[in-house]
Design a protein around this motif. Sequence first.
Motif, PDB file in Angstrom:
ATOM      1  N   VAL A   1       0.880  -1.161   0.000  1.00 24.13           N
ATOM      2  CA  VAL A   1       0.000   0.000   0.000  1.00 24.13           C
ATOM      3  C   VAL A   1       0.920   1.214   0.000  1.00 24.13           C
ATOM      4  O   VAL A   1       1.676   1.416   0.945  1.00 24.13           O
ATOM      5  N   ASN A   2       0.873   1.970  -1.072  1.00 18.87           N
ATOM      6  CA  ASN A   2       1.697   3.169  -1.178  1.00 18.87           C
ATOM      7  C   ASN A   2       0.820   4.373  -0.876  1.00 18.87           C
ATOM      8  O   ASN A   2      -0.118   4.668  -1.604  1.00 18.87           O
TER       9      ASN A   2
ATOM     10  N   PRO B   1       8.120   2.604  -5.345  1.00 17.84           N
ATOM     11  CA  PRO B   1       9.146   1.553  -5.288  1.00 17.84           C
ATOM     12  C   PRO B   1       9.497   1.114  -6.711  1.00 17.84           C
ATOM     13  O   PRO B   1       8.708   1.274  -7.646  1.00 17.84           O
ATOM     14  N   LEU B   2      10.675   0.544  -6.861  1.00 18.34           N
ATOM     15  CA  LEU B   2      11.133   0.047  -8.151  1.00 18.34           C
ATOM     16  C   LEU B   2      11.557  -1.398  -8.007  1.00 18.34           C
ATOM     17  O   LEU B   2      12.011  -1.819  -6.944  1.00 18.34           O
TER      18      LEU B   2
ATOM     19  N   LEU C   1      13.359   0.445  -2.459  1.00 15.45           N
ATOM     20  CA  LEU C   1      12.431   1.341  -1.775  1.00 15.45           C
ATOM     21  C   LEU C   1      13.153   2.659  -1.522  1.00 15.45           C
ATOM     22  O   LEU C   1      13.860   2.803  -0.539  1.00 15.45           O
ATOM     23  N   PRO C   2      13.000   3.631  -2.421  1.00 17.13           N
ATOM     24  CA  PRO C   2      13.686   4.911  -2.231  1.00 17.13           C
ATOM     25  C   PRO C   2      13.076   5.706  -1.087  1.00 17.13           C
ATOM     26  O   PRO C   2      11.929   5.505  -0.708  1.00 17.13           O
ATOM     27  N   THR C   3      13.851   6.615  -0.565  1.00 15.05           N
ATOM     28  CA  THR C   3      13.362   7.495   0.486  1.00 15.05           C
ATOM     29  C   THR C   3      13.273   8.909  -0.048  1.00 15.05           C
ATOM     30  O   THR C   3      14.009   9.287  -0.957  1.00 15.05           O
TER      31      THR C   3
ATOM     32  N   ARG D   1       8.333   0.220 -12.257  1.00 15.69           N
ATOM     33  CA  ARG D   1       7.788   1.033 -11.162  1.00 15.69           C
ATOM     34  C   ARG D   1       6.542   0.340 -10.621  1.00 15.69           C
ATOM     35  O   ARG D   1       5.717  -0.120 -11.389  1.00 15.69           O
ATOM     36  N   LEU D   2       6.423   0.323  -9.308  1.00 17.24           N
ATOM     37  CA  LEU D   2       5.184  -0.144  -8.686  1.00 17.24           C
ATOM     38  C   LEU D   2       4.298   1.094  -8.559  1.00 17.24           C
ATOM     39  O   LEU D   2       4.433   1.876  -7.623  1.00 17.24           O
TER      40      LEU D   2
END
Length: 144
Positions: A48-49, A55-56, A96-98, A65-66
């Motif tokens: 759940v974004n 995220p990639l 999971l980038p920040t 890409r998600l």
Amino acid sequence: MIHAQLLAGQSLSEIASLVNQFLCTRDVGKYATMILLKLFPDGRIEYVNCGHVQPLTILNNEIRRLEEGNLIVGLISGASYTSAHCVLRPGERLLLPTDGITEAEDSTRHAVRRCRAEYRRTPQRSEIHARPDRKVSRAKSGTG
């Protein structure tokens, strides 16, 4: 809070809703982006974004890409959240980038420019792959 809800068997969508309600009812004037993600041993991903950087997944030179997303939490009381799914292929990695580096502040609450300068000095990916032994040793020693 999130860990306890996972242990209690709540779905990721329900947990996102609970976090949203928690922030909205506290009336602290804050909101947040977040990703709730479950990675299963067979490579399945449920996520759940909530307004976070996407995220990639990376496999060789292919990047996916998600893209499915939801509203950030803490902004609108009663917002609903839905989960999305994908499957990692053998050898595929999840990134999971920040967004934290863009929001970093010093003790006076000013943006930290040193982080940006440091990023500019970091060798680009193509440079690292071209001469990995040289670039890695330079990065470790602090020279550019």
